[in-house]
Scaffold this active site. Structure first.
Site, PDB file in Angstrom:
ATOM      1  N   ASN A 292       6.682  -0.057  -2.725  1.00 49.98           N
ATOM      2  CA  ASN A 292       7.394  -0.102  -1.447  1.00 49.98           C
ATOM      3  C   ASN A 292       7.990  -1.499  -1.302  1.00 49.98           C
ATOM      4  OD1 ASN A 292       8.206  -0.119   1.216  1.00 49.98           O
ATOM      5  ND2 ASN A 292       6.136  -0.058   2.079  1.00 49.98           N
ATOM      6  N   TRP A 293       9.299  -1.572  -1.448  1.00 52.11           N
ATOM      7  CA  TRP A 293       9.952  -2.889  -1.379  1.00 52.11           C
ATOM      8  C   TRP A 293      10.132  -3.380   0.063  1.00 52.11           C
ATOM      9  CZ3 TRP A 293      14.426  -3.838  -5.446  1.00 52.11           C
ATOM     10  CH2 TRP A 293      13.861  -3.890  -6.724  1.00 52.11           C
ATOM     11  N   LYS A 294       9.899  -2.524   1.032  1.00 56.51           N
ATOM     12  CA  LYS A 294      10.088  -2.878   2.449  1.00 56.51           C
ATOM     13  C   LYS A 294      11.493  -3.473   2.648  1.00 56.51           C
ATOM     14  CE  LYS A 294       5.172  -3.708   2.600  1.00 56.51           C
ATOM     15  NZ  LYS A 294       4.053  -4.259   3.332  1.00 56.51           N
TER      16      LYS A 294
ATOM     17  N   HIS B 191       4.400   4.678   7.606  1.00 60.64           N
ATOM     18  CA  HIS B 191       3.816   3.399   7.171  1.00 60.64           C
ATOM     19  C   HIS B 191       3.356   2.636   8.417  1.00 60.64           C
ATOM     20  CE1 HIS B 191       3.449  -0.636   5.556  1.00 60.64           C
ATOM     21  NE2 HIS B 191       3.397  -0.094   4.349  1.00 60.64           N
TER      22      HIS B 191
ATOM     23  N   GLU C  33       3.688  -0.275   9.286  1.00 57.63           N
ATOM     24  CA  GLU C  33       4.711  -1.167   9.858  1.00 57.63           C
ATOM     25  C   GLU C  33       5.696  -0.365  10.714  1.00 57.63           C
ATOM     26  OE1 GLU C  33       5.797  -3.035   6.168  1.00 57.63           O
ATOM     27  OE2 GLU C  33       3.816  -3.966   6.104  1.00 57.63           O
TER      28      GLU C  33
ATOM     29  N   GLU D 182      -3.979   3.458   3.542  1.00 53.69           N
ATOM     30  CA  GLU D 182      -3.676   2.025   3.564  1.00 53.69           C
ATOM     31  C   GLU D 182      -4.374   1.381   4.762  1.00 53.69           C
ATOM     32  OE1 GLU D 182       0.173   1.097   1.302  1.00 53.69           O
ATOM     33  OE2 GLU D 182       0.740   1.585   3.353  1.00 53.69           O
TER      34      GLU D 182
ATOM     35  N   GLY E  86      -0.807  -6.715   2.566  1.00 51.77           N
ATOM     36  CA  GLY E  86      -0.183  -8.032   2.486  1.00 51.77           C
ATOM     37  C   GLY E  86      -1.126  -9.196   2.756  1.00 51.77           C
TER      38      GLY E  86
ATOM     39  N   SER F   9      -2.829  -4.567  -0.873  1.00 54.17           N
ATOM     40  CA  SER F   9      -3.126  -5.686  -1.783  1.00 54.17           C
ATOM     41  C   SER F   9      -3.529  -5.243  -3.192  1.00 54.17           C
ATOM     42  CB  SER F   9      -4.203  -6.606  -1.173  1.00 54.17           C
ATOM     43  OG  SER F   9      -3.702  -7.203   0.009  1.00 54.17           O
TER      44      SER F   9
ATOM     45  N   GLY G 268       2.928  -2.869  -2.278  1.00 54.45           N
ATOM     46  CA  GLY G 268       3.991  -3.596  -1.600  1.00 54.45           C
ATOM     47  C   GLY G 268       4.448  -4.781  -2.424  1.00 54.45           C
ATOM     48  N   GLY G 269       3.907  -5.958  -2.119  1.00 58.73           N
ATOM     49  CA  GLY G 269       4.362  -7.215  -2.728  1.00 58.73           C
ATOM     50  C   GLY G 269       4.435  -7.184  -4.247  1.00 58.73           C
TER      51      GLY G 269
END
Ligand code: PEP
Length: 252
Positions: free
Chosen positions: A11-13, A98, A100, A168, A174, A213, A234-235
Protein backbone atom coordinates in the site's frame (compact mmCIF):
# COMPACT_ATOMS: atom_id res chain seq x y z
CA UNK A 1 -7.79 -28.92 3.64
CA UNK A 2 -7.99 -25.68 1.63
CA UNK A 3 -4.65 -24.31 0.44
CA UNK A 4 -4.46 -20.53 0.41
CA UNK A 5 -1.73 -18.93 -1.71
CA UNK A 6 0.07 -16.28 0.30
CA UNK A 7 -0.35 -12.69 -0.89
CA UNK A 8 2.16 -9.90 -0.25
CA UNK A 9 0.32 -6.65 -0.95
CA UNK A 10 1.88 -3.18 -0.87
CA UNK A 11 0.00 0.00 0.00
CA UNK A 12 1.83 3.07 -1.24
CA UNK A 13 -0.71 5.43 0.38
CA UNK A 14 -0.20 9.06 -0.77
CA UNK A 15 3.38 8.39 -1.85
CA UNK A 16 4.76 8.09 -5.34
CA UNK A 17 5.23 10.21 -8.43
CA UNK A 18 5.68 8.99 -12.00
CA UNK A 19 9.42 8.59 -11.42
CA UNK A 20 8.67 6.04 -8.69
CA UNK A 21 7.13 3.70 -11.24
CA UNK A 22 10.73 2.55 -11.76
CA UNK A 23 10.27 0.65 -8.47
CA UNK A 24 7.32 -1.21 -10.03
CA UNK A 25 9.38 -2.05 -13.11
CA UNK A 26 12.12 -3.30 -10.79
CA UNK A 27 9.67 -5.52 -8.90
CA UNK A 28 8.36 -6.99 -12.17
CA UNK A 29 11.90 -7.81 -13.27
CA UNK A 30 12.85 -9.35 -9.91
CA UNK A 31 9.64 -11.42 -9.80
CA UNK A 32 10.47 -12.84 -13.22
CA UNK A 33 13.66 -14.31 -11.76
CA UNK A 34 11.78 -16.12 -8.96
CA UNK A 35 10.97 -19.53 -10.33
CA UNK A 36 8.08 -21.38 -8.68
CA UNK A 37 7.54 -18.70 -6.04
CA UNK A 38 4.55 -19.73 -3.92
CA UNK A 39 3.61 -16.09 -3.35
CA UNK A 40 1.19 -13.71 -5.10
CA UNK A 41 2.16 -10.05 -5.21
CA UNK A 42 0.21 -6.80 -5.46
CA UNK A 43 1.07 -3.10 -5.30
CA UNK A 44 -1.60 -0.46 -4.68
CA UNK A 45 -0.16 2.88 -5.83
CA UNK A 46 -2.03 6.22 -5.70
CA UNK A 47 -5.03 6.25 -8.07
CA UNK A 48 -3.29 8.51 -10.58
CA UNK A 49 -0.54 5.92 -11.10
CA UNK A 50 -2.76 2.83 -11.37
CA UNK A 51 -3.14 2.83 -15.16
CA UNK A 52 0.55 3.33 -15.88
CA UNK A 53 1.58 0.84 -13.19
CA UNK A 54 -0.85 -1.73 -14.58
CA UNK A 55 0.59 -1.21 -18.06
CA UNK A 56 4.12 -1.75 -16.78
CA UNK A 57 3.10 -4.84 -14.83
CA UNK A 58 0.79 -6.33 -17.44
CA UNK A 59 3.12 -9.12 -18.54
CA UNK A 60 4.51 -9.76 -15.06
CA UNK A 61 3.44 -11.58 -11.90
CA UNK A 62 2.80 -8.27 -10.14
CA UNK A 63 -0.84 -7.27 -9.75
CA UNK A 64 -1.93 -3.66 -9.36
CA UNK A 65 -4.73 -2.39 -7.12
CA UNK A 66 -6.42 0.74 -5.84
CA UNK A 67 -6.46 2.10 -2.28
CA UNK A 68 -10.16 2.99 -2.10
CA UNK A 69 -13.24 3.27 -4.29
CA UNK A 70 -16.61 4.97 -4.07
CA UNK A 71 -19.68 2.90 -3.25
CA UNK A 72 -21.71 4.27 -6.18
CA UNK A 73 -21.18 3.15 -9.77
CA UNK A 74 -20.89 6.73 -11.08
CA UNK A 75 -22.33 10.21 -10.67
CA UNK A 76 -21.92 13.51 -8.86
CA UNK A 77 -19.10 12.61 -6.44
CA UNK A 78 -16.36 15.15 -7.12
CA UNK A 79 -12.88 13.83 -6.62
CA UNK A 80 -13.89 10.21 -6.08
CA UNK A 81 -12.87 7.13 -8.02
CA UNK A 82 -15.31 4.32 -8.82
CA UNK A 83 -14.56 0.61 -8.73
CA UNK A 84 -15.24 0.41 -12.47
CA UNK A 85 -12.66 3.16 -13.09
CA UNK A 86 -10.03 1.19 -11.17
CA UNK A 87 -10.91 -1.97 -13.08
CA UNK A 88 -10.79 -0.06 -16.36
CA UNK A 89 -7.33 1.23 -15.44
CA UNK A 90 -6.09 -2.32 -14.94
CA UNK A 91 -6.56 -2.87 -11.20
CA UNK A 92 -7.41 -6.32 -9.86
CA UNK A 93 -7.89 -5.45 -6.17
CA UNK A 94 -8.93 -2.51 -4.01
CA UNK A 95 -8.07 -1.82 -0.36
CA UNK A 96 -11.19 -0.83 1.60
CA UNK A 97 -11.68 0.52 5.12
CA UNK A 98 -8.00 1.17 5.82
CA UNK A 99 -7.71 2.72 9.29
CA UNK A 100 -6.43 5.95 7.71
CA UNK A 101 -9.63 6.18 5.62
CA UNK A 102 -11.73 5.36 8.66
CA UNK A 103 -9.93 8.09 10.67
CA UNK A 104 -9.42 10.76 7.97
CA UNK A 105 -12.69 10.33 6.07
CA UNK A 106 -15.05 8.96 8.73
CA UNK A 107 -15.59 5.70 6.89
CA UNK A 108 -17.96 3.39 8.73
CA UNK A 109 -18.39 -0.37 8.46
CA UNK A 110 -21.62 0.21 6.51
CA UNK A 111 -19.72 2.33 3.99
CA UNK A 112 -16.99 -0.30 3.70
CA UNK A 113 -19.68 -2.93 3.10
CA UNK A 114 -21.27 -0.82 0.34
CA UNK A 115 -17.84 -0.27 -1.24
CA UNK A 116 -17.14 -4.02 -1.09
CA UNK A 117 -20.38 -4.62 -3.01
CA UNK A 118 -19.36 -2.03 -5.60
CA UNK A 119 -15.91 -3.61 -5.90
CA UNK A 120 -17.42 -7.06 -6.44
CA UNK A 121 -19.83 -5.73 -9.07
CA UNK A 122 -16.87 -4.22 -10.96
CA UNK A 123 -14.89 -7.45 -10.79
CA UNK A 124 -12.36 -6.32 -8.17
CA UNK A 125 -11.21 -8.26 -5.12
CA UNK A 126 -11.75 -6.22 -1.95
CA UNK A 127 -9.06 -6.18 0.76
CA UNK A 128 -11.13 -5.23 3.79
CA UNK A 129 -9.05 -3.80 6.64
CA UNK A 130 -9.93 -4.28 10.30
CA UNK A 131 -7.98 -3.63 13.47
CA UNK A 132 -8.14 -2.13 16.93
CA UNK A 133 -6.52 1.05 18.26
CA UNK A 134 -4.05 1.05 21.16
CA UNK A 135 -6.77 2.26 23.54
CA UNK A 136 -9.16 -0.45 22.48
CA UNK A 137 -6.47 -3.09 23.07
CA UNK A 138 -5.59 -1.57 26.43
CA UNK A 139 -9.26 -1.90 27.38
CA UNK A 140 -9.29 -5.54 26.29
CA UNK A 141 -11.77 -4.76 23.51
CA UNK A 142 -9.71 -5.88 20.49
CA UNK A 143 -11.84 -8.94 19.71
CA UNK A 144 -15.11 -7.05 20.13
CA UNK A 145 -13.86 -4.26 17.85
CA UNK A 146 -12.53 -6.54 15.12
CA UNK A 147 -15.60 -8.79 15.34
CA UNK A 148 -17.92 -5.81 14.88
CA UNK A 149 -15.86 -4.44 11.98
CA UNK A 150 -16.00 -7.80 10.25
CA UNK A 151 -19.72 -8.25 10.81
CA UNK A 152 -20.43 -4.74 9.52
CA UNK A 153 -18.07 -4.74 6.55
CA UNK A 154 -18.76 -8.13 4.99
CA UNK A 155 -21.81 -8.38 2.76
CA UNK A 156 -24.06 -11.39 2.15
CA UNK A 157 -22.55 -11.52 -1.30
CA UNK A 158 -18.91 -11.71 -0.09
CA UNK A 159 -17.12 -14.78 -1.39
CA UNK A 160 -13.60 -16.16 -1.15
CA UNK A 161 -12.83 -15.14 -4.73
CA UNK A 162 -13.62 -11.47 -4.13
CA UNK A 163 -12.78 -10.92 -0.47
CA UNK A 164 -9.53 -10.72 1.50
CA UNK A 165 -9.31 -9.55 5.11
CA UNK A 166 -6.34 -7.55 6.38
CA UNK A 167 -5.87 -7.47 10.16
CA UNK A 168 -4.00 -4.26 10.87
CA UNK A 169 -3.72 -3.21 14.51
CA UNK A 170 -3.82 0.58 14.16
CA UNK A 171 -1.04 1.02 16.73
CA UNK A 172 1.31 -1.13 14.63
CA UNK A 173 0.88 0.85 11.40
CA UNK A 174 3.96 2.89 10.57
CA UNK A 175 5.26 2.70 14.15
CA UNK A 176 7.78 -0.15 13.96
CA UNK A 177 5.72 -1.95 16.64
CA UNK A 178 4.23 -5.39 16.02
CA UNK A 179 2.05 -7.60 18.20
CA UNK A 180 3.63 -10.79 19.56
CA UNK A 181 3.37 -13.81 17.28
CA UNK A 182 0.98 -15.32 19.82
CA UNK A 183 -1.29 -12.27 19.67
CA UNK A 184 -1.23 -12.40 15.86
CA UNK A 185 -2.08 -16.14 15.96
CA UNK A 186 -4.98 -15.58 18.36
CA UNK A 187 -6.46 -12.71 16.37
CA UNK A 188 -6.13 -14.50 13.02
CA UNK A 189 -7.72 -17.60 14.55
CA UNK A 190 -10.55 -15.42 15.87
CA UNK A 191 -11.05 -13.85 12.42
CA UNK A 192 -11.02 -17.28 10.76
CA UNK A 193 -13.77 -18.43 13.17
CA UNK A 194 -15.83 -15.27 12.61
CA UNK A 195 -15.55 -15.76 8.85
CA UNK A 196 -16.74 -19.34 9.22
CA UNK A 197 -19.77 -18.17 11.19
CA UNK A 198 -20.59 -15.55 8.54
CA UNK A 199 -19.78 -17.44 5.35
CA UNK A 200 -19.71 -21.14 6.23
CA UNK A 201 -17.47 -23.45 4.20
CA UNK A 202 -16.75 -20.65 1.70
CA UNK A 203 -14.72 -18.87 4.39
CA UNK A 204 -11.93 -21.46 4.18
CA UNK A 205 -10.76 -19.83 0.95
CA UNK A 206 -10.67 -16.28 2.34
CA UNK A 207 -7.14 -15.05 2.94
CA UNK A 208 -6.34 -13.14 6.12
CA UNK A 209 -3.37 -10.80 5.75
CA UNK A 210 -1.43 -9.30 8.63
CA UNK A 211 -0.48 -5.61 8.33
CA UNK A 212 1.49 -3.27 10.57
CA UNK A 213 5.25 -2.64 10.36
CA UNK A 214 6.01 -5.73 8.27
CA UNK A 215 9.66 -5.52 7.21
CA UNK A 216 12.18 -7.85 5.56
CA UNK A 217 13.47 -8.75 9.05
CA UNK A 218 10.15 -9.88 10.57
CA UNK A 219 8.27 -11.12 7.49
CA UNK A 220 9.29 -14.75 7.68
CA UNK A 221 8.27 -15.21 11.32
CA UNK A 222 4.99 -13.29 10.93
CA UNK A 223 4.09 -15.20 7.76
CA UNK A 224 4.72 -18.57 9.40
CA UNK A 225 1.93 -17.99 11.97
CA UNK A 226 -1.17 -20.15 11.45
CA UNK A 227 -3.92 -18.38 9.48
CA UNK A 228 -1.60 -15.60 8.33
CA UNK A 229 -2.07 -15.82 4.59
CA UNK A 230 0.15 -12.91 3.62
CA UNK A 231 0.87 -9.31 4.47
CA UNK A 232 -0.36 -5.80 3.76
CA UNK A 233 2.79 -3.69 3.73
CA UNK A 234 2.99 0.11 3.85
CA UNK A 235 6.41 1.76 4.15
CA UNK A 236 8.43 -1.28 3.14
CA UNK A 237 6.51 -1.62 -0.14
CA UNK A 238 7.74 1.68 -1.57
CA UNK A 239 11.15 0.40 -2.59
CA UNK A 240 11.72 -2.58 -4.83
CA UNK A 241 14.54 -3.96 -2.67
CA UNK A 242 12.53 -3.88 0.57
CA UNK A 243 9.37 -5.28 -1.00
CA UNK A 244 11.24 -8.04 -2.79
CA UNK A 245 13.14 -8.94 0.39
CA UNK A 246 9.77 -9.58 2.02
CA UNK A 247 8.57 -11.66 -0.94
CA UNK A 248 11.83 -13.58 -1.01
CA UNK A 249 11.65 -14.25 2.74
CA UNK A 250 8.67 -16.45 1.90
CA UNK A 251 10.37 -18.32 -0.94
CA UNK A 252 10.95 -21.26 1.38
C1 PEP B 1 -0.50 0.00 6.20
O1 PEP B 1 -0.67 1.20 6.18
O2 PEP B 1 -1.36 -0.73 5.69
C2 PEP B 1 0.69 -0.53 6.82
C3 PEP B 1 0.67 -1.76 7.21
O3 PEP B 1 1.77 0.33 6.98
P1 PEP B 1 3.24 -0.04 7.54
O4 PEP B 1 3.65 -1.34 6.91
O5 PEP B 1 4.10 1.10 7.12
O6 PEP B 1 3.11 -0.19 9.01
Amino acid sequence: MTTRTKLIAGNWKMNGLKADLAEISGMCARLATLKNSPVETLICPPALLVAEAAGLASLSKLQIGGQDCHMQVKGAHTGDVSAAMLKDAGASHVILGHSERRADHGETDAMVCAKAKAAKAAGLTAIICVGETQNERAQGREYAVVGAQLAGSLSQASQAGDTIIAYEPVWAIGTGLTPSLEDVAQMHNFIRNELARAMGEESQGVRILYGGSVKPGNAESLMSVANVDGALVGGASLKCDDFMAIVEALKL
